[in-house]
Every structure is written in C-alpha cells, then in structure tokens.
Design a protein around this motif. Structure first.
Motif, mmCIF file in Angstrom:
data_model
loop_
_atom_site.group_PDB
_atom_site.id
_atom_site.type_symbol
_atom_site.label_atom_id
_atom_site.label_comp_id
_atom_site.label_asym_id
_atom_site.label_seq_id
_atom_site.Cartn_x
_atom_site.Cartn_y
_atom_site.Cartn_z
ATOM 1 N N LYS A 1 11.387 -1.378 -8.167
ATOM 2 C CA LYS A 1 11.784 -0.791 -9.448
ATOM 3 C C LYS A 1 10.649 0.087 -9.986
ATOM 4 O O LYS A 1 9.623 -0.418 -10.426
ATOM 5 N N PRO A 2 10.824 1.416 -9.895
ATOM 6 C CA PRO A 2 9.809 2.301 -10.483
ATOM 7 C C PRO A 2 9.767 2.145 -12.000
ATOM 8 O O PRO A 2 10.800 1.955 -12.652
ATOM 9 N N ARG A 3 8.567 2.256 -12.543
ATOM 10 C CA ARG A 3 8.368 2.118 -13.983
ATOM 11 C C ARG A 3 7.469 3.232 -14.483
ATOM 12 O O ARG A 3 6.564 3.698 -13.778
ATOM 13 N N LYS B 1 4.801 0.809 6.922
ATOM 14 C CA LYS B 1 4.213 -0.211 6.048
ATOM 15 C C LYS B 1 4.285 0.155 4.578
ATOM 16 O O LYS B 1 4.142 -0.717 3.727
ATOM 17 N N LEU B 2 4.474 1.426 4.270
ATOM 18 C CA LEU B 2 4.513 1.887 2.885
ATOM 19 C C LEU B 2 5.871 2.497 2.573
ATOM 20 O O LEU B 2 6.541 3.056 3.448
ATOM 21 N N ILE B 3 6.280 2.378 1.295
ATOM 22 C CA ILE B 3 7.504 2.981 0.788
ATOM 23 C C ILE B 3 7.125 3.851 -0.396
ATOM 24 O O ILE B 3 6.517 3.360 -1.363
ATOM 25 N N GLN C 1 11.800 10.973 -11.530
ATOM 26 C CA GLN C 1 12.235 12.068 -12.383
ATOM 27 C C GLN C 1 11.201 12.424 -13.439
ATOM 28 O O GLN C 1 11.234 13.533 -13.975
ATOM 29 N N ASP C 2 10.285 11.530 -13.737
ATOM 30 C CA ASP C 2 9.250 11.833 -14.722
ATOM 31 C C ASP C 2 8.033 12.499 -14.093
ATOM 32 O O ASP C 2 6.988 12.629 -14.740
ATOM 33 N N GLY C 3 8.136 12.917 -12.829
ATOM 34 C CA GLY C 3 7.040 13.608 -12.172
ATOM 35 C C GLY C 3 6.051 12.720 -11.466
ATOM 36 O O GLY C 3 5.054 13.222 -10.931
ATOM 37 N N THR C 4 6.266 11.430 -11.432
ATOM 38 C CA THR C 4 5.330 10.512 -10.793
ATOM 39 C C THR C 4 5.698 10.283 -9.333
ATOM 40 O O THR C 4 6.848 10.467 -8.925
ATOM 41 N N ARG D 1 5.427 -2.389 1.710
ATOM 42 C CA ARG D 1 6.797 -2.767 2.053
ATOM 43 C C ARG D 1 7.069 -4.240 1.792
ATOM 44 O O ARG D 1 8.190 -4.630 1.457
ATOM 45 N N ASN D 2 6.061 -5.084 1.922
ATOM 46 C CA ASN D 2 6.257 -6.524 1.756
ATOM 47 C C ASN D 2 5.965 -7.010 0.335
ATOM 48 O O ASN D 2 6.188 -8.175 0.041
ATOM 49 N N LEU D 3 5.459 -6.133 -0.541
ATOM 50 C CA LEU D 3 5.149 -6.500 -1.932
ATOM 51 C C LEU D 3 5.890 -5.540 -2.844
ATOM 52 O O LEU D 3 5.491 -4.382 -2.998
ATOM 53 N N SER D 4 6.963 -6.006 -3.437
ATOM 54 C CA SER D 4 7.842 -5.123 -4.196
ATOM 55 C C SER D 4 7.582 -5.143 -5.696
ATOM 56 O O SER D 4 8.310 -4.487 -6.434
ATOM 57 N N VAL D 5 6.584 -5.841 -6.165
ATOM 58 C CA VAL D 5 6.383 -5.966 -7.610
ATOM 59 C C VAL D 5 5.501 -4.845 -8.129
ATOM 60 O O VAL D 5 5.908 -4.040 -8.979
ATOM 61 N N HIS D 6 4.283 -4.765 -7.630
ATOM 62 C CA HIS D 6 3.333 -3.774 -8.125
ATOM 63 C C HIS D 6 3.135 -2.685 -7.083
ATOM 64 O O HIS D 6 3.185 -2.939 -5.878
ATOM 65 N N THR D 7 2.881 -1.471 -7.591
ATOM 66 C CA THR D 7 2.653 -0.343 -6.695
ATOM 67 C C THR D 7 1.255 -0.417 -6.091
ATOM 68 O O THR D 7 0.304 -0.895 -6.718
ATOM 69 N N LYS D 8 1.154 0.083 -4.883
ATOM 70 C CA LYS D 8 -0.151 0.134 -4.221
ATOM 71 C C LYS D 8 -0.875 1.427 -4.560
ATOM 72 O O LYS D 8 -2.096 1.440 -4.734
#
Length: 660
Positions: A329-331, A350-352, A357-360, A366-373
């Motif tokens: 979930k992007p934030r 290994k990365l997704i 839409q806000d330009g980010t 891939r195995n950790l879906s909570v926080h962005t790397k």
C-alpha cells in the motif's frame, strides 16, 4: 638400535621416525664434518638427502629485472626512432648499419646475461632459443599464440582492435533500424506490446479492446494476425506481457480483474474481484478499481504483479485464483492513500517498484510489504502520472518516464536525487514507456505529438549522461510503446494510429520479422457471397416462387466434383497405351488385342444392332456367301406376323384373347 653421530649417542627402538631423521640431518649439517655423511650412508642405506636447497637473492633478482626492463624500453625507443627516420627520409636513402649493430650487440649481451642469470637462479628446464626471442616481440600482443612459422601482423591487429573499440565505444552502430515492417492492428492507439522470450510471437493490445496474435514464422508478406479476440469485453487494454517461460500471457485491462491467457488465447486464470465496501484494502481478496499496470516475476513463472486505482499493489499466484498473494500500500508523506500508476519487478525479482500519482517512486522488498525500502518523495511533478519504471540489466539503474514530460535515471544505492534528467519529452498517454538496450548502454523512449503537428519520434539516449545520440521518426502520430528484444535484436513500436512497427537489421538481427518478409502473399479466397439478390417469399404459390440461389461456396464444392472444372489430373496408365500414352505391358500382338479389343468395354451398343448395321450393304453388294449359293439357294419365304397373330386369336377361347 644405536646411532653414533660425532660424539653423541642416540638410542632408538624400532624404525626411526621422520622427525628424528630430520633432526639428525640438521645436526650433521651444523657439524660440517664429511665423515658424518659416510656414517649416515652406512647406517640408513642411502647416499644422502639430495642436492643442497637453492637459495635466492631477491634483491639481485629485482635489480636484474629492472635492468632488463630498461634495456627493453631503450630498444623499443630506438626502433621507433628508426621507423620515424625511415618514414621522413623516403627520398634519401640513409645507412643504418651502425645502430642495428649496436642494438644487436646489446641484445646479445642481454641474452647472455639473461642466460647466465637463468642458469643460476631459474628453476626448471631452459626455454628454447626461438621462444625467448619471440617473447620479446610478442610481449605486448594480446591473443592466443600463433603456430610456428606464422607472424602476427601488427597493422592488421591494430586495425581490428580499433574497429572493435569503435563498435564498443559507439553503441549507435548497434541500433537495428535499416529495415522496418508495419503491422496494421486497427485504427486506435496500440497501448500494449509483448514478445515471448524466444521472439516467435508478438501480441498487441489497443484502445479498441482487441488483442491480436502475430506469428512471425507463420505470417506471409501480407502481415496478417492469425488470431484476434476481446478478452475483457469493453475495456481498453493497458498492459500485456509473456511469462518467463512464454507459455501464458498476462492481460491487464481497464477493469479490476486481470486475466491470464495461454499462447492460443484461451483463458487460464481470472483474478477475483475484491469487496468495494471494505475500507482496508488489505482485507479484500482482490482489486476493487480499474487496473493500471502489471508484469510477471522475472524468476518465478507462477507469480505476477498488478496495481490499481484502489491504492494497492498486489502479487498473485497462478495456482491460486481465489485470493491475492500479498498487498503493498503506497502512502503519501501524510500517510494517506496514493494511487500507483505503474509497477515493475527488479531484474533479480527481490524488489517491487511503483510510480505513484503524487510523483513519488516507492520501492519495497518483495518479502516485506509494510515499509518501503527506498522512497523518493519528489521524483516527478505531483499530480502527473508516472507512466513507466524500468530497471537496467545490471540492476543498478532505474529509469522513470514521468507524466511531466521528463525522463530520469536513478541509482538504487543513492536514491535521494536522480543521476540525470531529460525534459521536453511530450507524453499524452498514461502508458508511454522506456526501455534499456540489450547491451545496457542506451535508453529508449518515445514522444507524443498532436494531430498534424509533426512526427512522433523514437529517441535514444546514452545511459550514463542521458545525451541524445540517435532518433527515428516513426510516423505522423504519437509513439506510445517501445520494446527492444535482446534475443532478436529488433525494436517494436506501438503508435497512436493503430500501427505496430518492427525495426530490424538483416546483419545485426535474427529471425523475427526477417522470417515473414521473404514470403510471398497467399492468394485471396473469394468471399462467400450470393450470385444475385434473392427475395424470400415463403407464402407465394409454387409457380411464382424463385428457385433458391446457391452460394459460391456450395457452387465451388459442386465444381470440385466435376473433373473438367476442377482440372482433375489423369490417372496413371494401367493398361496398354491409349491416346498416345504408352503403358508398361507386353508388346506382343496378342497382348495388344486382348488388352485393347477383348477387354475394351467402352462400346456399350446392342450387338444385334451392330450386326444389322451391315445388312443393307451385304444385300446390295454380296461378296462372300451370297454369290456362291445364288443359283442353288431357294428363295426364302417368311411368314407374316399379322396373320399368325390373327390365327392364334381364332384358335384361342374368347376369355384368353388379348385385350387391346
């Protein structure tokens, strides 16, 4: 057992140990008495421990090496000066007897000194004299050694190296753009392109809801698709991609359910739709809004990725269609939901990464879906749809094509600011993409144009500096999709007017479009139409009804059965020759008569009629039988048929008489 070494007794029992023997050898070497060697030889049964170990003087070896290097450099300098003098004095001959003699003397001295040093210091058998001379000449030459009797041409090797360096340094020469073919998909924008890993089949999707399959090996010069279908009814096709193995195709359209088709277009999987009344999108089984993008995992053939306007990026498993695999979930900076417009995997899977839409640009493990790397808040202008993210083949550089008409490259290891930026690249479509060249030195993207305002271009940028090095004017419309296949070395382009163009080079490319351009067009079959207008009147009287008209297809089938109209070839001759054709039967007269006359059944006439056909001629002109019996033969008398019938009727009773 007792050993006597000098004035020392060593008492041992049984077989002496190796350590004891070494200790005795050291002790005898320190004493330095020659008699000890004789005692050891008499006791141990061998003459000695071999030759004395050779010692090396490293300083002397370094000094000798330095001296040899200086002599070689001086020799090379002298040879270079000699060549310059010869080139400058072509018209005037110059004597060079003294300098070669000095160089030869120096070479002999160097060889003698090196041979003497090698005898004293070098371990192993001496090198052959020809090899030592060749080592000095071929010292700087790169490549496998030549067989004896062959000399390496320095000029040719230098030219070849220069050509190779030019090709390696100039990646523009590797662009395959000398030839092109045009595939007519339809009249609307080609919004998706996909090639299978082997490069045998191309799939195109468009805003007209159609997905068309093109087989390069099966097409002829007409360049027609062998299959066309609408997998998602009335939804525009957003993305297409073959899996790693090439056996299935991911179809992402404007609806909320992605589909997976096999190579022939039959449905294999349809993703489940989520519950749109649940607030937390992680608790739903699937997407609840329109899809934007999707792709396959580069290593795992059953996993694929999709992103949607519901603010989630989901991974799916091909074996389980009832629920997604994981949710990202992007934030935004305030923690609010953000819509992802494009998504992709890294080269190693290994990365997704997702462009929002806000330009980010947000990247997860891939195995950790909570926080962005990795997270870049101001990658592109806020409110602009990032249309494409592409990883380089080495996995270090990320290219992003923004809706703010820019192209940027990023280093994953330092993701705070872009490496280079190119602006002024007009983009009107939310799926305008970019890709890397197979050698990872160029970056390719397309530009959009308005109607009658110029031509859409395919631009090539140098990867490190993003300097434009080449461009191709595709058509008088926008360039939406571009794809550079590494195996075929061909570039596929999707345009805004329904065309899919393939660029190739017969020398640098292989297979693909080169298979179909050499085939001639097949003859067109006549369409199944009626010969004339036919008015159906079911309630008309039979005398006024028109005969039902046959279609051309049935007429062709009927003509097929006619040997004359269908030009049926003559069967092989089984009997004797007819009509000038000769058979392989016996050539005797009897066989000819039997085969040609006795077995000839073509004459189906009545035999009585065949005989009576000659009766008139025999009566008028008798030749064989009649003249011989003319005098003695009585005149024949024949009963009249009518009289017999009448007499017969008189004798018979009334009830047996014929009824006329």
């Amino acid at each position: 057992m007792d050993f006597y070494l000098g004035e020392t007794f060593i008492l041992t029992f049984g077989v002496p140990e190796v350590s004891d023997v070494i200790a005795m050898a050291d002790h005898s070497s320190d004493a330095g008495d020659s008699s000890n060697d004789g005692d050891i030889s008499s006791v141990m049964g061998f003459s000695g421990f071999g030759k004395k170990a050779r010692t090396f003087d490293l300083e002397a070896m370094f000094e000798q090496t330095r001296r040899t290097a200086i002599e070689r450099s001086q020799r090379a300098l002298e040879e270079r000066q000699k060549q310059e003098i010869e080139e400058s004095s072509v018209s005037r001959p110059v004597s060079h007897t003294e300098k070669p003699s000095t160089s030869m003397s120096r070479k002999q001295e160097a060889d003698s000194s090196s041979s003497s040093d090698s005898d004293s210091d070098v371990i192993g058998p001496p090198l052959p004299p020809q090899k030592e001379e060749d080592e000095d000449d071929d010292e700087d030459v790169v490549g496998p050694p030549l067989p004896p009797g062959y000399k390496r041409s320095t000029a040719d090797s230098d030219d070849d190296d220069d050509d190779d360096d030019d090709d390696d340094d100039n990646p523009v020469k590797k662009i395959p753009d000398t030839h092109e073919i045009t595939l007519q998909h339809g009249t609307k924008t080609v919004s998706a392109l996909a090639l299978d890993p082997s490069g045998a089949r191309l799939v195109t999707g468009s805003f007209d809801y159609d997905v068309k399959f093109w087989d390069f090996a099966g097409m002829d010069g007409a360049l027609h698709a062998f299959r066309s279908l609408q997998p998602c009814e009335c939804h525009q096709i957003r993305a297409l991609q073959y899996s790693v193995t090439g056996d299935v195709i991911l179809v992402v359209a404007g609806n909320s359910q992605a589909k997976v088709l096999d190579r022939d277009g039959f449905q294999v999987l349809e993703c489940v739709k989520g519950d749109q009344y649940i607030v937390d999108m992680a608790n739903t089984k699937g997407h609840t809004a329109m899809l934007n993008d999707g792709c396959w995992h580069p290593k795992i053939k059953e996993e694929f990725l999709t992103c949607s306007n519901d603010g989630t990026v989901r991974t799916w498993d091909l074996t389980s269609e009832k629920k997604h695999k994981s949710v990202f979930k992007p934030r935004s900076l305030q923690g609010k939901k953000v819509t992802p417009t494009c998504c992709t995997y890294s080269r190693d899977g290994k990365l997704i990464a997702a462009g929002c839409q806000d330009g980010t640009i947000q990247i997860w493990d891939r195995n950790l879906s909570v926080h962005t790397k990795f997270h870049c808040r101001q990658a592109h202008a806020p409110g602009s749809d990032t249309s494409c993210l592409a990883f380089s083949y080495d996995g270090v550089t990320l290219a992003s094509r923004g809706g703010d008409d820019t192209l940027k490259t990023w280093d994953i290891r330092s993701f705070r600011k872009p490496l280079n930026v190119v602006s002024g690249l007009t983009s009107f479509f939310p799926m305008t993409d970019c890709c890397f060249s197979p050698d990872d030195k160029l970056l390719v993207t397309g530009t959009s144009v308005r109607k009658d305002e110029g031509n859409g271009k395919l631009l090539f940028f140098e990867r490190q500096s993003l300097q434009k090095v080449y461009e191709i004017e595709v058509a008088d419309t926008s360039v939406v999709r571009c794809l550079w296949h590494p195996k075929l070395n061909q570039i596929m382009v999707g345009t805004g007017n329904g065309l899919a163009k393939v660029y190739y080079d017969p020398v640098k490319s292989q297979r693909g479009a080169m298979l179909c351009v050499v085939k001639s067009k097949r003859k067109e079959k006549h369409a199944e139409t009626l010969t004339q207008d036919y008015i159906i009147t079911p309630h008309a009287l039979p005398m006024f009804r028109e005969a039902r008209q046959r279609s051309t297809r049935k007429q062709l089938e009927k003509d097929r059965l006619d040997p004359l109209k269908s030009h049926k070839p003559e069967p092989p001759v089984s009997g004797p020759g007819r009509g000038g054709r000769v058979a392989a039967h016996g050539g005797t007269l009897s066989s000819f008569i039997v085969k040609n006359i006795a077995l000839d059944k073509t004459d189906d006439s009545n035999p009585r009629e065949a005989i009576l056909r000659h009766a008139k001629e025999a009566a008028e002109n008798p030749y064989w039988v009649a003249p011989a019996y003319k005098k003695t033969q009585p005149e024949p008398l024949f009963a009249e048929e009518e009289d017999e019938e009448e007499e017969g009727d008189k004798d018979q009773p009334e009830w047996k008489k014929r009824k006329i």
